[in-house]
Design an enzyme around this catalytic site. Structure first.
Site, short mmCIF file in Angstrom:
data_model
loop_
_atom_site.label_atom_id
_atom_site.label_comp_id
_atom_site.label_asym_id
_atom_site.label_seq_id
_atom_site.Cartn_x
_atom_site.Cartn_y
_atom_site.Cartn_z
N HIS A 115 54.01 38.27 57.62
CA HIS A 115 54.89 38.86 58.64
C HIS A 115 55.10 40.35 58.43
O HIS A 115 55.99 40.94 59.01
CB HIS A 115 56.24 38.13 58.65
CG HIS A 115 56.14 36.76 59.25
ND1 HIS A 115 57.15 35.84 59.15
CD2 HIS A 115 55.15 36.15 59.95
CE1 HIS A 115 56.79 34.71 59.77
NE2 HIS A 115 55.57 34.87 60.26
N CYS A 144 56.40 60.02 64.72
CA CYS A 144 55.18 60.22 63.93
C CYS A 144 54.95 61.72 63.74
O CYS A 144 54.99 62.48 64.73
CB CYS A 144 54.01 59.58 64.68
SG CYS A 144 52.41 59.93 63.95
N SER A 184 62.66 27.20 56.97
CA SER A 184 63.14 26.16 57.90
C SER A 184 61.97 25.48 58.60
O SER A 184 62.13 24.47 59.27
CB SER A 184 64.07 26.80 58.94
OG SER A 184 63.37 27.88 59.58
N1 APR Z 1 67.01 27.75 47.98
C1 APR Z 1 66.13 27.06 48.75
N2 APR Z 1 66.17 27.05 50.10
C2 APR Z 1 67.13 27.79 50.69
C3 APR Z 1 68.09 28.54 49.97
C4 APR Z 1 68.00 28.50 48.55
N3 APR Z 1 68.85 29.19 47.77
N4 APR Z 1 68.92 29.16 50.86
C5 APR Z 1 68.49 28.80 52.10
N5 APR Z 1 67.44 27.97 51.99
C6 APR Z 1 66.64 27.40 53.08
C7 APR Z 1 67.42 26.98 54.30
O1 APR Z 1 67.85 25.63 54.15
C8 APR Z 1 66.37 27.13 55.41
O2 APR Z 1 65.61 25.93 55.52
O3 APR Z 1 65.78 28.43 53.51
C9 APR Z 1 65.48 28.24 54.89
C10 APR Z 1 65.67 29.55 55.63
O4 APR Z 1 65.24 29.36 56.95
P1 APR Z 1 65.19 30.62 57.96
O5 APR Z 1 66.45 31.37 57.88
O6 APR Z 1 64.71 30.07 59.28
O7 APR Z 1 64.06 31.56 57.35
P2 APR Z 1 62.49 31.38 57.47
O8 APR Z 1 62.10 29.94 57.48
O9 APR Z 1 61.89 32.24 56.41
O10 APR Z 1 62.16 32.03 58.90
C11 APR Z 1 60.79 32.14 59.23
O11 APR Z 1 61.40 33.39 61.20
O12 APR Z 1 62.82 34.97 62.01
C12 APR Z 1 61.53 34.75 61.64
O13 APR Z 1 59.99 36.31 60.80
C13 APR Z 1 61.18 35.64 60.49
O14 APR Z 1 59.90 35.14 58.52
C14 APR Z 1 60.96 34.68 59.34
C15 APR Z 1 60.59 33.39 60.06
#
Ligand code: APR
Length: 239
Positions: A115, A144, A184
């Site tokens: 990303h 730029c 997630s």
């Molecule tokens: N340890 C393990 N898991 C955790 C912890 C922790 N300490 N804290 C939060 N989580 C989990 C949550 O339960 C959730 O499932 O991490 C996940 C975070 O999910 P998101 O906030 O949706 O982040 P992510 O999955 O990385 O999002 C994917 O979406 O917005 C776009 O580009 C952005 O890269 C991002 C993509």
């Protein structure tokens, strides 16, 4: 904590990380309760349409997130993955959805930032790239210095093609263990990686604070904080 697996140096191992691995470093995730920014959902800010409509608002969002990086550092989960790369070197691939660069600061070398990276930006006109630390944030919309076009953060926005997809596709076809940490699992194409790796024969292991939507395909699930579970699991996996 129990695990059914023991890794060997020649095993092909792939980790996919999301915002959850950086949560214990103090970086907010996107979809947890407090995942909003100034009442904007990430999808409203991280998009080419949002940037063309309101580049100032988008820059303000990324400037805040970039400046926060100076105050955070890798946590024990990041260092555990560095240990994994030390153990199986080029047999270990680290795919991250995160843009914070904490895996590299923890010492991982082979990191696929699908990303993009918050530490870089590029000109939306001539595509010249810059380090974020070179930018004059006094400018509401940084320009730029080659063609005076609008700079934009080097972030893959919704609707744009993630980086490194050809390399990632090859990795998913040849992975013995696929470890998903702190995501997630709802944003594509990363959300599809687990089932692709499984299709090609990988064992799927996940670490998360909550039960994921696709838990049925998992071979092993560990509920809890990555900063606590991952170091313990890697100890059991590689010794
Ligand atoms: N340890 C393990 N898991 C955790 C912890 C922790 N300490 N804290 C939060 N989580 C989990 C949550 O339960 C959730 O499932 O991490 C996940 C975070 O999910 P998101 O906030 O949706 O982040 P992510 O999955 O990385 O999002 C994917 O979406 O917005 C776009 O580009 C952005 O890269 C991002 C993509």
């Amino acid at each position: 904590m129990k695990t059914n697996y023991k890794f060997h140096k020649e095993d092909k191992i792939t980790a996919l990380t999301g915002a959850g691995i950086s949560a214990e470093s103090g970086i907010k995730t996107f979809r947890d309760r407090d995942g909003l920014w100034e009442n904007h959902r990430i999808e409203e800010v991280a998009s080419p349409v949002a940037f063309s409509k309101n580049p100032e608002m988008v820059w303000e969002f990324y400037k805040q997130r970039y400046l926060q990086l100076a105050k955070v550092s890798p946590n024990s989960a990041h260092f555990a993955l560095k240990k994994m790369e030390d153990f199986c070197s080029s047999n270990f691939n680290l795919i991250t959805q995160n843009v914070d660069g904490l895996h590299q600061i923890a010492g991982n070398i082979n990191v696929l930032e699908m990303h993009g990276s918050l530490r870089q930006c590029f000109c939306s006109k001539c595509l010249h790239s810059f380090e974020m630390k070179e930018i004059d944030f006094e400018q509401k919309i940084p320009k730029c210095d080659h063609c005076s076009g609008n700079l934009r953060p080097n972030i893959v926005w919704f609707g744009e093609m993630p980086y490194e997809m050809e390399k990632i596709d090859k990795i998913l076809e040849n992975t013995k263990y696929f470890i998903v940490i702190g995501t997630s699992g709802i944003v594509y194409p990363a959300a599809r990686f687990l089932s692709i790796a499984k299709y090609f024969g990988a064992k799927a292991i996940e670490i998360n604070l909550e039960y994921p939507i696709n838990s049925v395909v998992l071979d092993e699930f560990h509920l809890g904080k990555a900063g606590i579970l991952l170091p313990e699991l890697i100890e059991k996996w590689i010794t």
